[in-house]
Write a protein that holds these residues in place. Structure first.
Motif, PDB file in Angstrom:
ATOM      1  N   GLY A 299       0.788  -1.225   0.000  1.00 33.81           N
ATOM      2  CA  GLY A 299       0.000   0.000   0.000  1.00 33.81           C
ATOM      3  C   GLY A 299       0.817   1.269   0.000  1.00 33.81           C
ATOM      4  O   GLY A 299       0.247   2.367   0.080  1.00 33.81           O
ATOM      5  N   GLN A 300       2.126   1.181  -0.100  1.00 33.00           N
ATOM      6  CA  GLN A 300       2.967   2.380  -0.098  1.00 33.00           C
ATOM      7  C   GLN A 300       2.855   3.101  -1.431  1.00 33.00           C
ATOM      8  O   GLN A 300       2.891   2.493  -2.494  1.00 33.00           O
ATOM      9  N   LEU A 301       2.718   4.419  -1.358  1.00 35.34           N
ATOM     10  CA  LEU A 301       2.667   5.253  -2.545  1.00 35.34           C
ATOM     11  C   LEU A 301       4.006   5.942  -2.752  1.00 35.34           C
ATOM     12  O   LEU A 301       4.707   6.284  -1.791  1.00 35.34           O
ATOM     13  N   ALA A 302       4.375   6.139  -4.005  1.00 37.71           N
ATOM     14  CA  ALA A 302       5.606   6.868  -4.303  1.00 37.71           C
ATOM     15  C   ALA A 302       5.530   8.272  -3.741  1.00 37.71           C
ATOM     16  O   ALA A 302       4.488   8.933  -3.798  1.00 37.71           O
ATOM     17  N   GLN A 303       6.636   8.760  -3.203  1.00 38.55           N
ATOM     18  CA  GLN A 303       6.692  10.095  -2.627  1.00 38.55           C
ATOM     19  C   GLN A 303       6.837  11.152  -3.718  1.00 38.55           C
ATOM     20  O   GLN A 303       7.350  10.878  -4.802  1.00 38.55           O
ATOM     21  N   SER A 304       6.425  12.352  -3.401  1.00 38.00           N
ATOM     22  CA  SER A 304       6.471  13.424  -4.398  1.00 38.00           C
ATOM     23  C   SER A 304       7.890  13.786  -4.783  1.00 38.00           C
ATOM     24  O   SER A 304       8.119  14.369  -5.841  1.00 38.00           O
ATOM     25  N   ARG A 305       8.862  13.456  -3.952  1.00 34.32           N
ATOM     26  CA  ARG A 305      10.264  13.767  -4.257  1.00 34.32           C
ATOM     27  C   ARG A 305      11.023  12.532  -4.742  1.00 34.32           C
ATOM     28  O   ARG A 305      12.251  12.500  -4.712  1.00 34.32           O
ATOM     29  N   ALA A 306      10.303  11.532  -5.198  1.00 33.44           N
ATOM     30  CA  ALA A 306      10.940  10.383  -5.834  1.00 33.44           C
ATOM     31  C   ALA A 306      11.311  10.763  -7.274  1.00 33.44           C
ATOM     32  O   ALA A 306      11.311  11.938  -7.635  1.00 33.44           O
ATOM     33  N   GLY A 307      11.597   9.787  -8.104  1.00 35.18           N
ATOM     34  CA  GLY A 307      12.027  10.083  -9.472  1.00 35.18           C
ATOM     35  C   GLY A 307      13.456  10.568  -9.555  1.00 35.18           C
ATOM     36  O   GLY A 307      13.861  11.190 -10.545  1.00 35.18           O
ATOM     37  N   GLN A 308      14.261  10.272  -8.519  1.00 31.78           N
ATOM     38  CA  GLN A 308      15.667  10.661  -8.521  1.00 31.78           C
ATOM     39  C   GLN A 308      16.488   9.630  -9.309  1.00 31.78           C
ATOM     40  O   GLN A 308      16.070   8.515  -9.535  1.00 31.78           O
ATOM     41  N   ASN A 309      17.688  10.052  -9.707  1.00 33.69           N
ATOM     42  CA  ASN A 309      18.608   9.142 -10.400  1.00 33.69           C
ATOM     43  C   ASN A 309      17.945   8.552 -11.647  1.00 33.69           C
ATOM     44  O   ASN A 309      18.142   7.370 -11.973  1.00 33.69           O
ATOM     45  N   GLN A 310      17.200   9.385 -12.339  1.00 33.36           N
ATOM     46  CA  GLN A 310      16.451   8.924 -13.519  1.00 33.36           C
ATOM     47  C   GLN A 310      17.386   8.749 -14.716  1.00 33.36           C
ATOM     48  O   GLN A 310      18.158   9.645 -15.050  1.00 33.36           O
ATOM     49  N   PRO A 311      17.350   7.589 -15.376  1.00 36.08           N
ATOM     50  CA  PRO A 311      18.240   7.374 -16.531  1.00 36.08           C
ATOM     51  C   PRO A 311      18.006   8.414 -17.624  1.00 36.08           C
ATOM     52  O   PRO A 311      16.868   8.783 -17.920  1.00 36.08           O
ATOM     53  N   THR A 312      19.083   8.885 -18.219  1.00 39.78           N
ATOM     54  CA  THR A 312      18.978   9.830 -19.324  1.00 39.78           C
ATOM     55  C   THR A 312      18.715   9.087 -20.630  1.00 39.78           C
ATOM     56  O   THR A 312      19.041   7.896 -20.764  1.00 39.78           O
ATOM     57  N   GLN A 313      18.172   9.817 -21.591  1.00 40.80           N
ATOM     58  CA  GLN A 313      17.933   9.199 -22.895  1.00 40.80           C
ATOM     59  C   GLN A 313      19.245   8.801 -23.551  1.00 40.80           C
ATOM     60  O   GLN A 313      19.323   7.791 -24.261  1.00 40.80           O
ATOM     61  N   ASP A 314      20.275   9.571 -23.295  1.00 37.54           N
ATOM     62  CA  ASP A 314      21.590   9.268 -23.854  1.00 37.54           C
ATOM     63  C   ASP A 314      22.086   7.907 -23.385  1.00 37.54           C
ATOM     64  O   ASP A 314      22.619   7.115 -24.161  1.00 37.54           O
ATOM     65  N   LEU A 315      21.903   7.617 -22.102  1.00 34.68           N
ATOM     66  CA  LEU A 315      22.306   6.312 -21.578  1.00 34.68           C
ATOM     67  C   LEU A 315      21.433   5.203 -22.164  1.00 34.68           C
ATOM     68  O   LEU A 315      21.936   4.141 -22.564  1.00 34.68           O
ATOM     69  N   ILE A 316      20.129   5.443 -22.202  1.00 37.16           N
ATOM     70  CA  ILE A 316      19.215   4.438 -22.759  1.00 37.16           C
ATOM     71  C   ILE A 316      19.615   4.094 -24.186  1.00 37.16           C
ATOM     72  O   ILE A 316      19.675   2.920 -24.576  1.00 37.16           O
ATOM     73  N   ASP A 317      19.920   5.117 -24.982  1.00 39.37           N
ATOM     74  CA  ASP A 317      20.257   4.906 -26.392  1.00 39.37           C
ATOM     75  C   ASP A 317      21.582   4.170 -26.567  1.00 39.37           C
ATOM     76  O   ASP A 317      21.835   3.583 -27.634  1.00 39.37           O
ATOM     77  N   LEU A 318      22.429   4.193 -25.551  1.00 42.50           N
ATOM     78  CA  LEU A 318      23.729   3.539 -25.651  1.00 42.50           C
ATOM     79  C   LEU A 318      23.603   2.012 -25.661  1.00 42.50           C
ATOM     80  O   LEU A 318      24.460   1.318 -26.206  1.00 42.50           O
ATOM     81  N   TYR A 319      22.547   1.504 -25.065  1.00 45.40           N
ATOM     82  CA  TYR A 319      22.351   0.054 -25.026  1.00 45.40           C
ATOM     83  C   TYR A 319      21.859  -0.454 -26.377  1.00 45.40           C
ATOM     84  O   TYR A 319      21.041   0.178 -27.037  1.00 45.40           O
ATOM     85  N   GLU A 320      22.373  -1.620 -26.757  1.00 41.52           N
ATOM     86  CA  GLU A 320      21.870  -2.280 -27.954  1.00 41.52           C
ATOM     87  C   GLU A 320      20.538  -2.968 -27.635  1.00 41.52           C
ATOM     88  O   GLU A 320      20.220  -3.250 -26.485  1.00 41.52           O
ATOM     89  N   GLU A 321      19.784  -3.268 -28.681  1.00 44.65           N
ATOM     90  CA  GLU A 321      18.400  -3.701 -28.515  1.00 44.65           C
ATOM     91  C   GLU A 321      18.254  -4.925 -27.618  1.00 44.65           C
ATOM     92  O   GLU A 321      17.352  -4.993 -26.797  1.00 44.65           O
ATOM     93  N   ASN A 322      19.142  -5.892 -27.757  1.00 45.17           N
ATOM     94  CA  ASN A 322      18.995  -7.139 -27.018  1.00 45.17           C
ATOM     95  C   ASN A 322      19.882  -7.214 -25.775  1.00 45.17           C
ATOM     96  O   ASN A 322      20.084  -8.306 -25.227  1.00 45.17           O
ATOM     97  N   ASP A 323      20.395  -6.098 -25.345  1.00 46.81           N
ATOM     98  CA  ASP A 323      21.297  -6.078 -24.193  1.00 46.81           C
ATOM     99  C   ASP A 323      20.515  -6.378 -22.916  1.00 46.81           C
ATOM    100  O   ASP A 323      19.614  -5.634 -22.537  1.00 46.81           O
TER     101      ASP A 323
END
Length: 494
Positions: A299-323
């Motif tokens: 029953g725990q809800l995410a806090q309003s100050r969560a969403g920290q350390n969010q992956p950047t699109q640049d990092l996401i794009d660095l991975y190959e499709e099947n990695d």
């Protein structure tokens, strides 16, 4: 630095075993004169020296190692502006009184002091096993070197107190207030870590998992050499590490699974234990703030100050499709009745055992990192080194992606850094990699332009127009330390 007098050790002497980190004795029970009487009390003080490392990793190390880099940012929440200092940290807008800057300084120097109290009091204590006495000394030498290493690479010229002060005059002496150059600091740290390497065992029994080993000390020594760009000196250290029996696991996810702690790839893990009332809760800071109860439990809800350390699109794009590392490291959350896809860091998102609590350890040093470090050093020394290419391909094959071939040294150097990002994402290495290679300003300037393009500039977007325009590779000396002790401020923070 905070003045360190006798009472500062009281909070350290709270541990009775490696596992029982939170058994607190009444503060009035102990002074330095009354406490250090036998090997059990030395062991309790050694255990207390580990506590600061756990506190630093819980709340701070990922800010300095990941959030400061191009690996992660934060999920902007327009309805909660109380966490703006966290956002300023990410966007290079912070001031010297930012809470993370002073928090790291205080926690690390507190760790230093805990270690030094042990070193000052262990010699006259009789141990039933003299080897254990040497090992306890090695543990705190390792920890103190680790705390100082982070301080010097984060703040630059720092005080290097190697004793404790029991009087106000002593705490204001040159040893505690003089800023020493990085060269001088490293000379001392190499001496200390060499002593630790000679004192620590190759392994501990199962009841002592989480204690520093010879492998951990070798890993730290190699990291210090690389921070100084001493690649040739790091190679034999990393080769010695290879003789200690470490090996890569066959499955990437198993490296982090709490059911598989302290495995053959683990060189040093920061320990958490739900059964002992000391579970880890850092995952609650990383889920999207608008995920409600979808990613948590009980029953725990995410806090309003969560969403920290969010992956950047640049990092996401660095991975190959099947990695397979992409699948494990990064989640993509789609809120109900929305088409938005929100990336989040799920590397440590294993089963919740209570409200906000997991049993996940934090991997500080692991063998895959050591292998990639060796590959980098070999290339820096030898150029197109086939052993280095083989190391990279072994790690890539585990992740389910194809092997690589490269034509130039420059291509191989970039390949290694890209592989470090993929493999070690969210383990607090990226910023320090950029700094030691002299690439931080260039990479983060490009990252800032990308962030502004993707998120938009305020007021219609979320990124300040001034963000990423004053990229400094050293952090500020905290304001309160400047006021109290007159330290010289680092360039760009005046």
């Amino acid at each position: 630095m905070r003045i360190k007098i006798i009472i500062s050790i009281i909070g350290c002497l709270v541990l009775s075993s490696c596992e029982d980190f939170l058994e607190v004795a009444p503060e009035s029970s102990f002074t330095v004169d009354s406490f250090f009487k036998d090997e059990n009390e030395i062991t309790r003080a050694v255990n207390a020296a580990y506590v600061k490392n756990r506190a630093i990793h819980q709340n701070l190390q990922w800010r300095f190692g990941e959030n400061r880099s191009d690996n992660t940012s934060f999920q902007f929440n327009a309805s909660d502006r109380g966490g703006i200092q966290n956002e300023e940290f990410d966007e290079f807008l912070m001031t010297p009184d930012n809470g993370a800057i002073s928090g790291y300084w205080n926690e690390a120097y507190d760790g230093v002091t805990r270690c030094t109290f042990v070193l000052e009091n262990i010699d006259p204590i009789s141990f039933s096993d003299p080897q254990l006495k040497s090992q306890r000394r090695g543990e705190v030498l390792f920890l103190r070197t680790w705390y100082f290493f982070n301080l010097v690479r984060i703040y630059g010229n720092i005080p290097l107190p190697l004793s404790t002060a029991s009087t106000l005059d002593g705490a204001l002496s040159a040893e505690f207030t003089e800023q020493l150059s990085a060269d001088v600091v490293y000379d001392t740290l190499f001496t200390n870590i060499n002593e630790a390497i000679g004192a620590l065992p190759a392994s501990w029994d199962a009841g002592n998992f989480g204690r520093a080993t010879r492998g951990a000390a070798l890993m730290l020594k190699a990291k210090m050499h690389m921070a100084r760009q001493q690649y040739a000196e790091a190679i034999p250290v990393l080769q010695e590490l290879e003789t200690l029996g470490y090996s890569l696991l066959s499955n990437y996810r198993d490296v982090f699974d709490p059911a598989n702690k302290n495995h053959s790839e683990s060189i040093f893990e920061i320990q958490y234990s739900f059964d002992l009332g000391q579970g880890s809760n850092f995952i609650t800071a990383f889920v999207p703030f608008n995920s409600g109860g979808d990613l948590l439990a009980f029953g725990q809800l995410a806090q309003s100050r969560a969403g920290q350390n969010q992956p950047t699109q640049d990092l996401i794009d660095l991975y190959e499709e099947n990695d397979e590392r992409l699948v494990h490291n990064i989640g993509f959350y789609v809120p109900e009745n929305s088409t938005d896809t929100i990336p989040w860091m799920k590397k440590y998102a294993f089963e919740l055992l209570d409200i906000g609590i997991t049993d996940v350890n934090w991997p500080m040093f692991r063998y895959a990192d050591a292998r990639l470090m060796l590959a980098e050093c070999l290339v820096e020394v030898n150029g197109l080194d086939q052993t280095a290419i083989g190391i990279i391909n072994r790690i890539r094959l585990r992740a389910g992606v194809s092997t690589i071939s490269v034509g130039t040294v420059e291509e191989l150097e970039q390949t290694i850094q890209d592989e470090r990002r993929r493999e070690l994402a969210f383990e607090n290495h990226r910023w320090f990699d950029l700094v030691r290679r002299g690439e931080a300003v260039e990479v983060m300037t490009a990252h800032g332009a990308s962030q502004k393009n993707q998120k938009g500039i305020q007021p219609t977007g979320t990124v300040s127009v001034d963000a990423y325009t004053n990229i400094r590779t050293l952090f500020a000396i905290p304001t309160n330390q400047i006021i109290q002790f007159g330290y010289n401020q680092n360039t760009g923070w005046e």
